[in-house]
Design an enzyme around this catalytic site. Structure first.
Site, short mmCIF file in Angstrom:
data_model
loop_
_atom_site.label_atom_id
_atom_site.label_comp_id
_atom_site.label_asym_id
_atom_site.label_seq_id
_atom_site.Cartn_x
_atom_site.Cartn_y
_atom_site.Cartn_z
N CYS A 131 -13.44 -3.57 -4.11
CA CYS A 131 -12.99 -3.20 -2.77
C CYS A 131 -13.93 -2.16 -2.15
O CYS A 131 -14.30 -1.19 -2.82
CB CYS A 131 -11.56 -2.65 -2.83
SG CYS A 131 -10.90 -2.24 -1.19
N CYS B 7 -10.20 4.71 -1.39
CA CYS B 7 -8.89 5.29 -1.74
C CYS B 7 -9.04 6.05 -3.07
O CYS B 7 -9.39 5.45 -4.08
CB CYS B 7 -7.84 4.20 -1.86
SG CYS B 7 -7.71 3.14 -0.40
N CYS C 234 -7.46 4.70 -6.40
CA CYS C 234 -7.49 3.27 -6.73
C CYS C 234 -8.62 2.88 -7.68
O CYS C 234 -9.80 3.08 -7.38
CB CYS C 234 -7.61 2.45 -5.44
SG CYS C 234 -7.48 0.67 -5.76
N CYS D 78 4.90 -11.17 -5.52
CA CYS D 78 3.94 -10.49 -4.64
C CYS D 78 2.52 -10.77 -5.10
O CYS D 78 2.22 -10.68 -6.29
CB CYS D 78 4.20 -8.98 -4.65
SG CYS D 78 5.89 -8.53 -4.22
N CYS E 173 5.62 -12.28 -1.12
CA CYS E 173 5.09 -11.07 -0.49
C CYS E 173 3.59 -11.04 -0.72
O CYS E 173 3.10 -11.52 -1.75
CB CYS E 173 5.75 -9.83 -1.10
SG CYS E 173 5.15 -8.25 -0.43
N CYS F 32 7.28 -4.21 4.13
CA CYS F 32 7.37 -3.43 2.90
C CYS F 32 6.38 -2.28 3.02
O CYS F 32 5.16 -2.51 3.06
CB CYS F 32 7.04 -4.32 1.70
SG CYS F 32 7.00 -3.43 0.12
N ARG G 172 12.34 0.77 -3.69
CA ARG G 172 11.76 0.23 -4.91
C ARG G 172 11.12 1.32 -5.76
O ARG G 172 10.29 2.08 -5.28
CB ARG G 172 10.72 -0.84 -4.59
CG ARG G 172 10.09 -1.47 -5.85
CD ARG G 172 9.11 -2.56 -5.50
NE ARG G 172 9.77 -3.60 -4.75
CZ ARG G 172 9.25 -4.20 -3.68
NH1 ARG G 172 8.05 -3.84 -3.24
NH2 ARG G 172 9.91 -5.13 -3.04
#
Length: 330
Positions: free
Chosen positions: A58, A62, A65, A102, A134, A194, A266
């Site tokens: 990616c 972040c 991450c 998901c 999802c 979400c 969640r």
């Protein structure tokens, strides 16, 4: 049990949320439990499974991450999984009791290309299995959100992560407004939203309260609000962050439940290190959704058998798919 009527509100003042968050802990848990039982089926928990359909590489930065290309975390990057691999994983999840599946791709944003077309096909096939589908694919525009809806997508995950003030300390490759815009595009397409966040990113208590305020004052509350605890990963800028306490998680969960009574709250990342007793307190405070299965994208997670034993002990039962929808998305 209190007879107080906890209505659905989107006009929360930040002072009100601060007051809720800072209540004595046991008083806060009791209030959240009352709200939960007024608006939810108390013994019912949504069981979700998360699969990384495209891992690593990616371009974002972040700080938490392990999938960011710029960090050396040992995560092995792979391209988009084959359809049959995804369908096999969805079948295993359904057979183990999951009702929401998901799919996550380590993309900064969706691009209108062959890979997105393939993901749309995966969405349709998993939806045809009777699972709520999802996706979390990064930023999407209105047209892409509409295509996902047409393919049968039920929900889209796009977490705020933290407060607007703290955001630039965690991510510099996009802006907080980009997050909010994607949520708006998803909502306009008629897809369930979400969105939650992560605690343990070096934020202050005020940052946590501000993030909850943003979520609780959206024109419509997110249907699902994940509460994540940072799982520090070696090689990321936040690798040395201390783990957050269960008490901080419970405060976030309870405040989310009180301010967003209809949302599925969640218990997400960080559950792997919690005892059954600690998880039971989270359920009491308003959690009614979990991820089950051995991994959350690239981090460890309790497996199905452990969760089944916990459900039996606590008297919990899996929530049926599409409970609040007239029919599966088409």
């Amino acid at each position: 049990m209190s007879n107080t009527n906890y209505s659905i509100r989107t006009d929360w003042e930040i002072e009100e949320i601060r007051g809720i968050y800072n209540k004595p802990l046991l008083e806060l848990i009791v209030e959240a439990a009352n709200v939960h039982r007024q608006h939810q089926t108390g013994s019912e928990v949504q069981v979700c499974t998360l699969l990384s359909v495209k891992t690593g590489g990616c371009p974002e930065d972040c700080a938490y991450c392990p999938q960011a290309a710029r960090y050396q975390t040992g995560v092995k990057a792979h391209g988009l999984l084959k359809d049959e691999e995804v369908l096999e994983a969805a079948t295993r999840a359904k057979n183990a009791g999951s009702t929401r599946f998901c799919m996550g791709a380590a993309w900064r944003e969706v691009r209108d290309n062959r890979d997105f077309d393939r993901v749309l096909g995966m969405v349709t096939q998993v939806n045809d299995m009777g699972l709520e589908v999802c996706c979390t694919l990064g930023m999407v525009n209105e047209y892409q959100a509409e295509r996902l809806k047409q393919a049968g997508l039920y929900a889209y995950n796009h977490n705020l992560d933290t407060s607007g003030d703290h955001y630039s300390n965690i991510i510099t490759t996009r802006k907080y407004e980009d997050r909010l815009n994607t949520i708006d595009h998803v909502r306009k397409a008629g897809i369930s939203v979400c969105s939650g966040g992560i605690i343990g990113l070096g934020e202050t208590t005020e940052d946590r309260i501000e993030m909850l305020h943003v979520l609780a004052t959206m024109p419509e509350h997110p249907e699902s609000v994940p509460v994540n605890a940072l799982v520090p990963v070696a090689g990321t800028p936040l690798e040395n962050q201390p783990r957050v306490s269960v008490w901080d998680m419970i405060r976030m969960i309870a405040t989310a439940r009180i301010t967003m009574p209809k949302a599925m709250v969640r218990l997400s990342a960080g559950r792997n290190t919690m005892s059954v007793t600690e998880q039971a307190l989270c359920f009491l405070a308003g959690v009614n959704s979990i991820f089950s299965g051995e991994k959350l994208l690239t981090t460890p997670n309790p497996d199905f058998n452990e969760d089944l034993a916990m459900f039996e002990l606590l008297g919990l039962e899996p929530r049926k798919a599409f409970k609040n929808a007239l029919e599966p998305a088409n």
